[in-house]
Write a protein that holds these residues in place. Structure first.
Motif, short mmCIF file in Angstrom:
data_model
loop_
_atom_site.label_atom_id
_atom_site.label_comp_id
_atom_site.label_asym_id
_atom_site.label_seq_id
_atom_site.Cartn_x
_atom_site.Cartn_y
_atom_site.Cartn_z
N ALA A 3 7.13 -1.38 2.54
CA ALA A 3 6.81 -1.85 1.20
C ALA A 3 7.32 -3.24 0.96
O ALA A 3 8.39 -3.61 1.38
CB ALA A 3 7.44 -0.90 0.18
N THR A 24 4.42 0.93 -12.13
CA THR A 24 3.15 1.34 -11.55
C THR A 24 2.30 0.10 -11.38
O THR A 24 2.41 -0.85 -12.16
CB THR A 24 2.45 2.38 -12.45
OG1 THR A 24 1.24 2.82 -11.81
CG2 THR A 24 2.11 1.79 -13.81
N TYR A 30 -2.79 -4.02 -0.31
CA TYR A 30 -1.36 -3.84 -0.05
C TYR A 30 -1.00 -4.67 1.18
O TYR A 30 -1.35 -4.33 2.31
CB TYR A 30 -1.06 -2.36 0.15
CG TYR A 30 0.33 -2.06 0.69
CD1 TYR A 30 1.38 -2.96 0.58
CD2 TYR A 30 0.58 -0.85 1.31
CE1 TYR A 30 2.63 -2.68 1.09
CE2 TYR A 30 1.83 -0.54 1.81
CZ TYR A 30 2.86 -1.46 1.71
OH TYR A 30 4.10 -1.16 2.21
N THR A 38 -3.90 -1.69 4.06
CA THR A 38 -5.02 -0.90 3.55
C THR A 38 -6.36 -1.45 4.02
O THR A 38 -7.38 -1.21 3.38
CB THR A 38 -4.99 -0.88 2.01
OG1 THR A 38 -4.88 -2.22 1.51
CG2 THR A 38 -3.82 -0.05 1.48
N ALA A 43 -5.00 -0.61 -3.52
CA ALA A 43 -3.93 0.38 -3.41
C ALA A 43 -3.36 0.66 -4.80
O ALA A 43 -3.32 -0.22 -5.66
CB ALA A 43 -2.82 -0.11 -2.49
N GLN A 45 0.17 1.92 -6.48
CA GLN A 45 1.57 1.94 -6.09
C GLN A 45 2.46 2.28 -7.28
O GLN A 45 2.07 2.09 -8.42
CB GLN A 45 1.97 0.58 -5.50
CG GLN A 45 1.07 0.15 -4.35
CD GLN A 45 1.28 -1.28 -3.91
OE1 GLN A 45 1.78 -2.11 -4.67
NE2 GLN A 45 0.90 -1.58 -2.68
N TRP A 60 9.71 4.16 -3.65
CA TRP A 60 8.48 3.40 -3.87
C TRP A 60 7.39 4.01 -3.02
O TRP A 60 7.64 4.41 -1.88
CB TRP A 60 8.70 1.95 -3.49
CG TRP A 60 7.55 1.01 -3.69
CD1 TRP A 60 7.31 0.21 -4.76
CD2 TRP A 60 6.47 0.75 -2.77
NE1 TRP A 60 6.17 -0.53 -4.57
CE2 TRP A 60 5.63 -0.21 -3.37
CE3 TRP A 60 6.14 1.25 -1.51
CZ2 TRP A 60 4.49 -0.69 -2.74
CZ3 TRP A 60 4.99 0.79 -0.88
CH2 TRP A 60 4.18 -0.18 -1.49
N SER A 62 2.92 4.12 -1.89
CA SER A 62 1.60 3.48 -1.89
C SER A 62 0.68 4.23 -0.94
O SER A 62 1.13 4.83 0.05
CB SER A 62 1.71 2.02 -1.44
OG SER A 62 0.43 1.41 -1.36
N ASN A 63 -0.61 4.19 -1.24
CA ASN A 63 -1.58 4.66 -0.25
C ASN A 63 -1.70 3.61 0.85
O ASN A 63 -1.47 2.42 0.64
CB ASN A 63 -2.94 4.92 -0.89
CG ASN A 63 -3.54 3.67 -1.54
OD1 ASN A 63 -3.07 3.22 -2.58
ND2 ASN A 63 -4.60 3.13 -0.92
N THR A 218 -2.81 -8.35 -8.56
CA THR A 218 -2.06 -7.13 -8.87
C THR A 218 -1.81 -7.04 -10.37
O THR A 218 -1.36 -8.00 -10.98
CB THR A 218 -0.71 -7.10 -8.14
OG1 THR A 218 -0.91 -7.22 -6.73
CG2 THR A 218 0.04 -5.80 -8.43
N SER A 220 0.46 -4.80 -12.97
CA SER A 220 1.60 -3.89 -12.94
C SER A 220 2.17 -3.68 -14.33
O SER A 220 2.00 -4.49 -15.24
CB SER A 220 2.69 -4.42 -12.01
OG SER A 220 3.19 -5.66 -12.49
#
Length: 223
Positions: A3, A24, A30, A38, A43, A45, A60, A62-63, A218, A220
């Protein structure tokens, strides 16, 4: 693998009691140390964190697209400040449920310094006894202050060097703009790149473009 933990230059809040927080995020890709985890796909996360004084711990997730698994990173350590110099010493355990053979540990040590109220720079080292690897990152961030009583923009960037005892060393870097708003929300637009060739990248990830330059967005939220 692993990560891109938020807060390489930031310190946990210095609290006299236990503080819990969560984040989130939805990202277009990612990217970990310059390499897409990915295959350049989005992704989702998130993290859960706890802090008590100088101590912190969290997880943490993530996919990911490799190893047909999910990534969960568990971490803990101490972070504080001494004579204006911030320090962060911790352990990160990268896990991939169902594919335990790929799990590994890194030891994190970091220093940061605020040259002004707006400008902070620091260095962080990640050493993995399992992978026999080292990563060193140097980064900086400049905050502009609140604009229109709503936006909190900042620019930041880093350059990193990844070394392996078995070879395959490379350099990676990023630069981007983060726009905070409504106290808990932020949008980050960041350019990532490495010096890994397409052929070498294809051998590592199966995707020759996973190590090339790209812009990542991103959104978040923190709670």
């Amino acid at each position: 693998m692993g990560a891109a933990l938020v807060g390489g230059l930031a310190l946990p809040a210095q609290a006299d009691e236990l503080e819990l927080s969560a984040t989130t995020a939805l990202t277009t890709d990612y990217v970990f140390r310059g390499i897409s985890q990915t295959n350049q796909n989005p992704a989702i996360q998130g993290s859960l964190d706890a802090a008590y004084g100088i101590f912190y711990a969290g997880v943490w997730g993530s996919n990911i697209t490799f190893a047909d698994s999910l990534e969960l990173d568990w971490y803990g350590g101490i972070a504080s400040e001494w004579n204006g110099i911030g320090y962060d010493v911790g352990v990160i355990w990268y896990t991939y449920p169902g594919v335990s053979s790929t799990d590994y540990v890194e030891i994190k040590t970091g220093l940061s310094y605020g040259f002004t109220d707006n400008f902070t720079a620091g260095v962080t080292n990640y050493w993995s006894p399992d992978l026999k690897a080292d990563a060193l990152e140097a980064g900086a961030e400049y905050t502009f202050g609140t604009i229109m009583n709503f936006f909190d923009p900042s620019v930041s960037g880093l350059i990193g060097w990844q070394w392996f005892d078995a070879g395959g060393d490379y350099t990676y870097w990023n630069v981007g703009l983060t726009l905070g708003f409504m106290e808990n929300w932020a949008v980050d637009v960041r350019y990532w790149d490495t010096d890994i060739s397409d052929a070498s990248c294809g051998a590592i990830t199966g995707g020759p473009d996973d190590c090339s330059g790209r812009v990542v967005g991103t959104l978040s939220a923190s709670f």
